[in-house]
Design a protein around this motif. Sequence first.
Motif, PDB file in Angstrom:
ATOM      1  N   PHE A  42      42.912  37.833  34.425  1.00 30.63           N
ATOM      2  CA  PHE A  42      42.712  37.383  35.798  1.00 30.63           C
ATOM      3  C   PHE A  42      42.527  35.877  35.892  1.00 30.63           C
ATOM      4  CE2 PHE A  42      38.356  38.371  34.469  1.00 30.63           C
ATOM      5  CZ  PHE A  42      37.618  37.299  34.953  1.00 30.63           C
ATOM      6  N   CYS A  43      42.290  35.204  34.768  1.00 35.09           N
ATOM      7  CA  CYS A  43      42.169  33.745  34.750  1.00 35.09           C
ATOM      8  C   CYS A  43      42.510  33.258  33.345  1.00 35.09           C
ATOM      9  CB  CYS A  43      40.748  33.322  35.126  1.00 35.09           C
ATOM     10  SG  CYS A  43      40.498  31.537  35.252  1.00 35.09           S
ATOM     11  N   ALA A  46      41.640  43.961  39.134  1.00 30.62           N
ATOM     12  CA  ALA A  46      40.816  45.166  38.984  1.00 30.62           C
ATOM     13  C   ALA A  46      41.317  46.286  39.887  1.00 30.62           C
ATOM     14  CB  ALA A  46      39.352  44.847  39.285  1.00 30.62           C
ATOM     15  N   CYS A  80      33.498  33.214  35.194  1.00 34.85           N
ATOM     16  CA  CYS A  80      34.415  34.323  34.890  1.00 34.85           C
ATOM     17  C   CYS A  80      33.683  35.467  34.215  1.00 34.85           C
ATOM     18  CB  CYS A  80      35.566  33.841  34.018  1.00 34.85           C
ATOM     19  SG  CYS A  80      36.761  32.803  34.870  1.00 34.85           S
ATOM     20  N   SER A 105      39.782  38.508  31.123  1.00 33.66           N
ATOM     21  CA  SER A 105      40.445  39.755  31.488  1.00 33.66           C
ATOM     22  C   SER A 105      39.448  40.749  32.052  1.00 33.66           C
ATOM     23  CB  SER A 105      41.108  40.374  30.258  1.00 33.66           C
ATOM     24  OG  SER A 105      42.049  39.500  29.698  1.00 33.66           O
ATOM     25  N   VAL A 106      39.990  41.709  32.781  1.00 38.40           N
ATOM     26  CA  VAL A 106      39.230  42.872  33.231  1.00 38.40           C
ATOM     27  C   VAL A 106      40.116  44.077  32.915  1.00 38.40           C
ATOM     28  CG1 VAL A 106      40.037  42.665  35.633  1.00 38.40           C
ATOM     29  CG2 VAL A 106      37.963  43.955  35.118  1.00 38.40           C
ATOM     30  N   LEU A 143      31.610  38.111  36.239  1.00 38.71           N
ATOM     31  CA  LEU A 143      32.283  39.119  37.051  1.00 38.71           C
ATOM     32  C   LEU A 143      32.286  40.469  36.329  1.00 38.71           C
ATOM     33  CD1 LEU A 143      35.200  36.842  38.271  1.00 38.71           C
ATOM     34  CD2 LEU A 143      33.186  37.557  39.578  1.00 38.71           C
ATOM     35  N   ARG A 174      37.309  34.874  41.836  1.00 37.44           N
ATOM     36  CA  ARG A 174      36.788  36.188  42.222  1.00 37.44           C
ATOM     37  C   ARG A 174      37.905  37.032  42.849  1.00 37.44           C
ATOM     38  NH1 ARG A 174      32.337  34.924  44.604  1.00 37.44           N
ATOM     39  NH2 ARG A 174      30.971  35.658  42.956  1.00 37.44           N
ATOM     40  N   ALA A 182      34.290  41.704  32.883  1.00 36.36           N
ATOM     41  CA  ALA A 182      35.066  40.568  32.361  1.00 36.36           C
ATOM     42  C   ALA A 182      34.861  40.392  30.859  1.00 36.36           C
ATOM     43  CB  ALA A 182      34.693  39.284  33.082  1.00 36.36           C
ATOM     44  N   SER A 239      41.113  36.738  42.325  1.00 32.66           N
ATOM     45  CA  SER A 239      42.032  37.103  41.257  1.00 32.66           C
ATOM     46  C   SER A 239      41.490  38.307  40.482  1.00 32.66           C
ATOM     47  CB  SER A 239      42.243  35.913  40.319  1.00 32.66           C
ATOM     48  OG  SER A 239      43.139  36.238  39.286  1.00 32.66           O
ATOM     49  N   HIS A 240      40.218  38.265  40.153  1.00 34.71           N
ATOM     50  CA  HIS A 240      39.561  39.378  39.459  1.00 34.71           C
ATOM     51  C   HIS A 240      39.707  40.657  40.278  1.00 34.71           C
ATOM     52  CE1 HIS A 240      35.997  41.891  38.558  1.00 34.71           C
ATOM     53  NE2 HIS A 240      36.188  41.499  37.302  1.00 34.71           N
ATOM     54  N   GLU A 241      39.462  40.572  41.577  1.00 31.99           N
ATOM     55  CA  GLU A 241      39.549  41.751  42.452  1.00 31.99           C
ATOM     56  C   GLU A 241      40.985  42.275  42.537  1.00 31.99           C
ATOM     57  OE1 GLU A 241      37.799  40.296  46.074  1.00 31.99           O
ATOM     58  OE2 GLU A 241      35.762  40.462  45.267  1.00 31.99           O
TER      59      GLU A 241
END
Length: 115
Positions: A35-36, A101, A10, A29-30, A13, A94, A16, A96-98
């Motif tokens: 995000f997770c 974001a 995480c 978080s981002v 990324l 990944r 993050a 989820s992050h995208e």
Amino acid sequence: MELERLRMFCLSLPGATEDIKWGHDLCFSVGAKMFCVASMESPLTFSFKVTYEMFDEVSSRIGFEPAPYLARNKWVLVNDTSKIKVKEMEVFVRQSHELIAAKLSKKLRGELGIG
């Protein structure tokens, strides 16, 4: 799977950050948006956001379920980490992050180094 492996992925990324919320959950978080979310207590469980189209399929798999409190926003909880491979975890986290974001302002994405 171990919490430290998930944590290191995480944090690799772009943009993050991590913090502890609700006393026992490690949140990634981002741009200050999660995000997770992972349990810090054993057994390891973790949640992430998926696309609307993927939600029903992923959340109905063995070892997965709609994430409490977050399912309405298409978050899935992995409640049995023996049912997910590391590479698959990386793909889901990944993505989820995208997804998160992509909702940030263009300016903030630029500041965080997210293309």
